[in-house]
Structures are given as C-alpha cells and as structure tokens.
Write a protein that holds these residues in place. Structure first.
Motif, PDB file in Angstrom:
ATOM      1  N   UNK A 252     -52.034   8.114  34.325  1.00  0.00           N
ATOM      2  CA  UNK A 252     -53.097   7.250  33.814  1.00  0.00           C
ATOM      3  C   UNK A 252     -53.601   6.291  34.889  1.00  0.00           C
ATOM      4  N   UNK A 253     -52.693   5.800  35.745  1.00  0.00           N
ATOM      5  CA  UNK A 253     -53.093   4.891  36.808  1.00  0.00           C
ATOM      6  C   UNK A 253     -53.424   3.488  36.327  1.00  0.00           C
ATOM      7  N   UNK A 254     -53.025   3.134  35.116  1.00  0.00           N
ATOM      8  CA  UNK A 254     -53.282   1.818  34.548  1.00  0.00           C
ATOM      9  C   UNK A 254     -52.204   1.552  33.501  1.00  0.00           C
ATOM     10  N   UNK A 255     -52.083   0.308  33.018  1.00  0.00           N
ATOM     11  CA  UNK A 255     -51.058   0.012  32.008  1.00  0.00           C
ATOM     12  C   UNK A 255     -51.215   0.886  30.766  1.00  0.00           C
ATOM     13  N   UNK A 256     -50.079   1.328  30.221  1.00  0.00           N
ATOM     14  CA  UNK A 256     -50.086   2.169  29.019  1.00  0.00           C
ATOM     15  C   UNK A 256     -49.186   1.534  27.959  1.00  0.00           C
ATOM     16  N   UNK A 257     -49.362   1.957  26.730  1.00  0.00           N
ATOM     17  CA  UNK A 257     -48.497   1.509  25.644  1.00  0.00           C
ATOM     18  C   UNK A 257     -47.343   2.494  25.493  1.00  0.00           C
ATOM     19  N   UNK A 258     -46.134   1.936  25.380  1.00  0.00           N
ATOM     20  CA  UNK A 258     -44.939   2.743  25.175  1.00  0.00           C
ATOM     21  C   UNK A 258     -44.070   1.990  24.175  1.00  0.00           C
ATOM     22  N   UNK A 259     -44.088   2.450  22.905  1.00  0.00           N
ATOM     23  CA  UNK A 259     -43.365   1.734  21.878  1.00  0.00           C
ATOM     24  C   UNK A 259     -43.977   0.357  21.672  1.00  0.00           C
ATOM     25  N   UNK A 267     -45.724   1.746  42.437  1.00  0.00           N
ATOM     26  CA  UNK A 267     -45.206   2.937  43.119  1.00  0.00           C
ATOM     27  C   UNK A 267     -45.654   2.930  44.590  1.00  0.00           C
ATOM     28  N   UNK A 268     -45.057   2.052  45.424  1.00  0.00           N
ATOM     29  CA  UNK A 268     -45.500   1.950  46.812  1.00  0.00           C
ATOM     30  C   UNK A 268     -45.111   3.135  47.682  1.00  0.00           C
ATOM     31  N   UNK A 269     -44.126   3.944  47.249  1.00  0.00           N
ATOM     32  CA  UNK A 269     -43.705   5.129  48.000  1.00  0.00           C
ATOM     33  C   UNK A 269     -43.291   6.201  47.010  1.00  0.00           C
ATOM     34  N   UNK A 270     -43.250   7.460  47.484  1.00  0.00           N
ATOM     35  CA  UNK A 270     -42.993   8.572  46.566  1.00  0.00           C
ATOM     36  C   UNK A 270     -41.662   8.450  45.857  1.00  0.00           C
ATOM     37  N   UNK A 271     -40.654   7.855  46.510  1.00  0.00           N
ATOM     38  CA  UNK A 271     -39.323   7.756  45.917  1.00  0.00           C
ATOM     39  C   UNK A 271     -38.979   6.336  45.486  1.00  0.00           C
ATOM     40  N   UNK A 272     -39.993   5.465  45.377  1.00  0.00           N
ATOM     41  CA  UNK A 272     -39.764   4.083  44.950  1.00  0.00           C
ATOM     42  C   UNK A 272     -40.665   3.784  43.755  1.00  0.00           C
ATOM     43  N   UNK A 273     -40.047   3.385  42.657  1.00  0.00           N
ATOM     44  CA  UNK A 273     -40.821   3.080  41.454  1.00  0.00           C
ATOM     45  C   UNK A 273     -40.273   1.807  40.824  1.00  0.00           C
ATOM     46  N   UNK A 274     -41.172   0.883  40.504  1.00  0.00           N
ATOM     47  CA  UNK A 274     -40.814  -0.299  39.742  1.00  0.00           C
ATOM     48  C   UNK A 274     -41.652  -0.326  38.467  1.00  0.00           C
ATOM     49  N   UNK A 275     -41.102  -0.900  37.421  1.00  0.00           N
ATOM     50  CA  UNK A 275     -41.789  -0.920  36.123  1.00  0.00           C
ATOM     51  C   UNK A 275     -41.942  -2.364  35.667  1.00  0.00           C
ATOM     52  N   UNK A 276     -43.176  -2.726  35.305  1.00  0.00           N
ATOM     53  CA  UNK A 276     -43.483  -4.048  34.768  1.00  0.00           C
ATOM     54  C   UNK A 276     -43.783  -3.852  33.286  1.00  0.00           C
ATOM     55  N   UNK A 277     -43.009  -4.519  32.416  1.00  0.00           N
ATOM     56  CA  UNK A 277     -43.146  -4.310  30.980  1.00  0.00           C
ATOM     57  C   UNK A 277     -43.439  -5.619  30.271  1.00  0.00           C
ATOM     58  N   UNK A 278     -44.519  -5.625  29.482  1.00  0.00           N
ATOM     59  CA  UNK A 278     -44.882  -6.767  28.648  1.00  0.00           C
ATOM     60  C   UNK A 278     -44.363  -6.468  27.242  1.00  0.00           C
ATOM     61  N   UNK A 279     -43.470  -7.322  26.722  1.00  0.00           N
ATOM     62  CA  UNK A 279     -42.879  -7.075  25.407  1.00  0.00           C
ATOM     63  C   UNK A 279     -43.878  -7.494  24.336  1.00  0.00           C
ATOM     64  N   UNK A 280     -44.461  -6.504  23.640  1.00  0.00           N
ATOM     65  CA  UNK A 280     -45.575  -6.763  22.720  1.00  0.00           C
ATOM     66  C   UNK A 280     -45.449  -5.858  21.493  1.00  0.00           C
ATOM     67  N   UNK A 281     -44.446  -6.091  20.645  1.00  0.00           N
ATOM     68  CA  UNK A 281     -44.242  -5.203  19.489  1.00  0.00           C
ATOM     69  C   UNK A 281     -45.404  -5.218  18.513  1.00  0.00           C
ATOM     70  N   UNK A 282     -46.196  -6.274  18.477  1.00  0.00           N
ATOM     71  CA  UNK A 282     -47.336  -6.352  17.565  1.00  0.00           C
ATOM     72  C   UNK A 282     -48.626  -5.808  18.138  1.00  0.00           C
ATOM     73  N   UNK A 283     -48.595  -5.258  19.345  1.00  0.00           N
ATOM     74  CA  UNK A 283     -49.794  -4.713  20.015  1.00  0.00           C
ATOM     75  C   UNK A 283     -50.930  -5.727  20.050  1.00  0.00           C
TER      76      UNK A 283
END
Length: 563
Positions: A252-259, A267-283
């Motif tokens: 997607x290349x942009x923030x997505x909803x997951x649960x 993702x600055x390198x092919x084998x490096x991934x960091x995840x930023x998560x906003x806790x938003x159960x009410x969407x």
C-alpha cells in the motif's frame, strides 16, 4: 615518517559523524524546500543536492505526467523523450530504468497524502550507489513530494486569501489542517535533529494525535511505547499473520488499518523493518493522524538506518578482531582493540565452531540465528562467519547442547553441530583452541555421528591419538590391525572398516549396529563374516576387539586430522 593507523573507536566516530551529517543535511534541505513555497526552486534544490548524498545526479522529474529533464542529465532530445515515455509507464511505486550512458537509474515516487504526484529520476554513470545512499535518495524524493504539494497548497491559499476571510467553517477548517500539517512536520523535524530515538518518535506521535503509540520491530517485539494502558505482557501476532500484514502495508505504501490499530511501515533497507502503530480500536483516527503517521514513519526509517549503520560498523570491527585472534596476533594490540569495543580479553575464553543451516540454505540467516542465540544465552559477542560455519569466542560457561537446540528453534529446523576447544588464558591461545574446536567437529563428521555439541576435552582417546607426538606411530598401529581391511575397501569400494568401527562402538550389538548403519541384520552378519575372513582375526576375542576398536578410532582420528 610512521603513520599511526586510526583506532577502531575513531573509525566508528567517523562513520557516525558522516551518517549524522547526511541526515542533518536532509532535514535542513527539507526545511528549505518547505519554506520556499516555489515549485521550481524546490526542484532546483533537489537537483543540486543529489550529488551531495552519493555519486549520482538528477536525470529529471515527472510531475503530473509531464517530463522535465534536468540540466545535468546530458541527454539528447530523442533520449529525453524515451526516458519520459519509460517514466510515464511505471507504476506509482516507481522502479529502475535503463538509460543510455548510465550504470544505474531509478524513478523514486513523489507522493502527496492521497495521490501520486510523479517521480524523481536519479542516475549514476559509473558507480552503483550503496544501500544507504539509495535510502537517502528515497527520503529526498519523499520530502520533495511533500514540499511540492505544500507549495501548491500555499499558492492556492495565497490566491484565495481574500475569499478565505469570508468563507464558511469548511474553508476555515482547511486552514487549520494546513497549519496542523506544518506543526506535525516541525515537531518530527525536532525529534530527528535532537536524536530522541524511537522513544522520542512514539512520544511525539502520541502528543500530536492523543492516541497511544507503539514502535515495534519486524517480529512484533515492542521497542517503544507512549501513552496510557501499555499492555503487559505485550501481545504478538502469529508469525504468518504478521508477515501477511507487513506485505500488505508495504504494498500500500501508506498507513493501513489492522484490527484496532493504524499501522505504518518504516523500511530503510530490504532486511530492516520497523512498525509504527497507533492504537485506535474505535477507528477514530482521520487524515491528520494519517499525516502524522507518515511523518513519524519517515523519521523512524531514518532512526533505523542510523542504528543499522552503528551495528554494522561495530560488527565489522568485532569481526576483524576475531580474524586476527584466530590467526595469531600481537597481544598488546589485541587487548587494546578489545578494550575499545568494551570486551575483556583477559577473561578465560574458548573457541566454538558452529556448523549447519536452516531448511533453506542461507549462510547469512544461519549467522544471524547464531548471533541471536549467543545474545540470549550471553555466550559471547565476538564472532565471525567462515564459509558455512560461525566461529564464536565465548567468555562464559555455556550449555552447548542447549545452545544448539535454540539455534535450530530459531531457524525453524535444519541441522546444527558444534565443536568447542579448550580454554584460552591469553590471546596467544586462540589459534590452538580454534584448531581443537575444528578437530572436535571433524571427528563428528568422520565417525558419521549424529549432530551434537562436542568439546575437545570430551574426545577421550581421540584426543590422545590427535596429540600423539609421532603421528606415524598411530599410522603404523592402524596398518597393523586394519591394513588388510583398508586395502580391501580401497579396491572394492566397500565400507568394512566403517562397519567394524560402528559394531565395536555399539558394544557388539547386532541390532544397535544395524540401526546405526541403516542396514538389514543379514547384511551386517555378512559384512562381519567378510571382516573375519579378510583380517584373519577373531573379533569376538576381548583383547583383539580392544585393539581393533583402538585402531578404528586411530583411523578416524588420522582422517579428521588430514581433513
């Protein structure tokens, strides 16, 4: 004149200074672009800054499907048309281009909040840019895209300023959105400039949005948290579900909803991934929270790139020290280099050689698995990959079978065996311990034993035979008892000596020997009968059996030493 080589700490400091300089340069450039409000000036800044981040140049820009070649591109009119056609046919994510006179060229996407603006095409005539240089170009393209969109918005704002003063609440809200976007950019710029790290990124996003924020690694492990109600223990998704989410988010290349979360990927390198998560159960999170997430993910990517650079530099320095210790090096120099890395070489160490692979043959994956287990068990931090093995200098007592089991668990299956040398009391002892660890592994291979951890001290008679002052004595003893069988095996391609060795090691048990050799009992009986006939020896006689077992072990030791 004698030139003193830079100390490892100085090399590390230089690498860090260069990395920080590049990141600070990008931040300053982003601020200049944002403040200019002029599309042509923004593109001019992008073009003139490309060479400062690597040996590359700007080929041109594609904005709203309109191709604009750069002054430094040096392309003929026909080539300019061809490059424009190639760029216009690319998907929104961009990709590499084949441009005459260039060894490498890539179209990097220029993105706004909700649409694809175009591409920034960067090329190199002679050199392939490194991974870190390509990452800097990606960030430059992203910041250029944001600045162009901001410039368009500011231009629109200036042209309708009089109307905005009389507009309704909808137009007033548009102004507030623009101001909010600027606030977000300024806040994250400060986080990056002040080196606040992952904790600072989470804290800034929480303050900007009011939602709890988590920073996770690729596997879902929590690295930073900001806001109330931090879960304890922190929940982790199953591996397959986690990988599916990561693939979807990167596509997607942009923030997505997951649960109940809004998730953005760094993702600055092919084998490096960091995840930023906003806790938003009410969407409840909207466009402004999405913008904040995108800015936060960009700064997180820069932070991960910096941490990766630090880790790679330290790993290289440790690898160089291990190589010199195993080969034999000056003790004073080795102690000084180890101290600079925060490692005490004056403690007793022992060398372990770990050999194996996962279900998929990947030497780097095996090295990383060994490295992770060594950290978990505090087995040592000095290690180096050599072919299909990893050499570890361990400075503590380790349950090596447990170490082996955890490597296999980390890999998800495969093979792993370990050879461990005796203790080293000083740096000069490392080559000897390394040789012992290799011998322990070779004995395992030679006797075709099942995978396990073997220490040199536990080799028993194999160790005595390996340390014999006159190896020819062992050879003569082997020939005295096994000469006829060895000659028969060589001529017929048989394995009578190996069969005899397993039979004696199994205490004369037919069933155990047949299982070890994976042959039928009748086949084993036939081989043993041939051994009696060819050797002329009664293998049931205790004295003869003892000498034959000693001879087979001597034969295996000689083979291991020669290997």
């Amino acid at each position: 004149m004698t030139t003193t080589a830079p100390r490892p700490s100085a090399t590390l400091e230089t690498d860090l200074r260069n990395q920080l300089s590049n990141l600070q340069g990008l931040l300053m450039l982003s601020m200049l672009m944002t403040q200019s409000g002029d599309g042509e000036k923004i593109l001019h800044l992008a073009e003139t800054s490309v060479p400062s981040f690597g040996r590359c140049h700007l080929v041109g820009t594609m904005i709203d499907r309109h191709w604009m070649p750069a002054h430094s591109a040096e392309l003929s009119p026909q080539q300019q048309i061809e490059v424009g056609v190639l760029a216009s046919s690319l998907p929104p994510g961009g990709g590499e281009l084949d441009i005459p006179g260039h060894t490498w060229a890539k179209a990097l996407p220029l993105r706004s909040l909700k649409s694809h603006v175009g591409f920034l095409v960067v090329g190199a005539r002679e050199h392939l840019p490194s991974g870190s240089e390509q990452f800097l170009f990606q960030v430059l393209a992203q910041q250029t895209g944001i600045a162009l969109v901001n410039a368009q918005l500011h231009a629109s704002e200036r042209s309708t300023a009089a109307q905005l003063r009389e507009a309704n609440e909808t137009l007033a809200e548009t102004v507030r959105v623009l101001e909010r976007t600027t606030d977000i950019h300024v806040r994250f710029t400060r986080v990056a400039a002040a080196n606040e790290g992952q904790d600072g990124i989470a804290r800034a996003l929480y303050e900007l949005t009011g939602f709890p924020v988590a920073v996770e690694d690729r596997y879902g492990n929590l690295r930073a948290w900001a806001g109330p109600d931090r879960p304890d223990p922190y929940p982790k998704d199953p591996g397959a579900r986690r990988e599916q989410m990561l693939r979807r988010a990167m596509k997607e290349g942009r923030p997505i909803r997951e649960g109940g979360r809004l998730v953005a990927i760094a993702n600055p390198a092919s084998d490096v991934i960091g995840v930023l998560a906003l806790i938003d159960p009410g969407s409840q999170a909207g466009d402004q929270e999405t913008i904040a997430m995108e800015h936060g993910a960009t700064v997180l990517a820069m932070e991960l790139a910096k941490l990766r650079s630090l880790a790679e530099t330290e790993l290289r320095l440790r690898r160089d020290l291990v190589d010199e210790l195993l080969a034999g090096t000056d003790e004073t120099s080795a102690l000084a280099r180890a101290q600079a890395l925060g490692h005490d070489l004056e403690r007793p160490h022992r060398v372990a050689v770990i050999e194996g692979n996962g279900r998929v043959h990947d030497a780097n994956a095996f090295f990383m698995a060994v490295r992770r287990v060594a950290r978990q068990l505090r087995a040592g931090s000095l290690m180096v990959a050599r072919g299909e093995t990893v050499v570890l200098l361990s400075d503590c007592e380790v349950a090596w079978e447990k170490f082996r089991d955890q490597v296999l668990t980390d890999l998800g299956g495969g093979r792993c065996r370990i050879g461990v040398g005796d203790f080293c009391q000083r740096p000069a002892d490392f080559p000897r311990s390394y040789h012992e660890a290799q011998l322990a592994l070779r004995v395992q291979r030679t006797v075709k034993a099942s995978d396990r951890a073997t220490t040199y001290a536990d080799l028993g008679v194999y160790r005595i035979l390996a340390e014999a002052e006159d190896p020819d004595t062992v050879d003569r003893f082997v020939q005295r008892w096994l000469g006829r069988l060895l000659e028969y095996d060589a001529q017929k391609g048989a394995e009578l000596v190996h069969t005899l060795s397993r039979y004696l090691e199994c205490g004369g048990s037919y069933e155990a020997t047949a299982n070890t050799l994976a042959v039928h009992r009748s086949t084993l009986k036939y081989r043993l009968q041939r051994i009696r006939e060819i050797s002329g020896l009664d293998i049931g006689d205790p004295d003869i059996a003892f000498n034959l077992q000693l001879a087979t072990r001597g034969w295996e030791t000689v083979r291991a030493l020669k290997a």
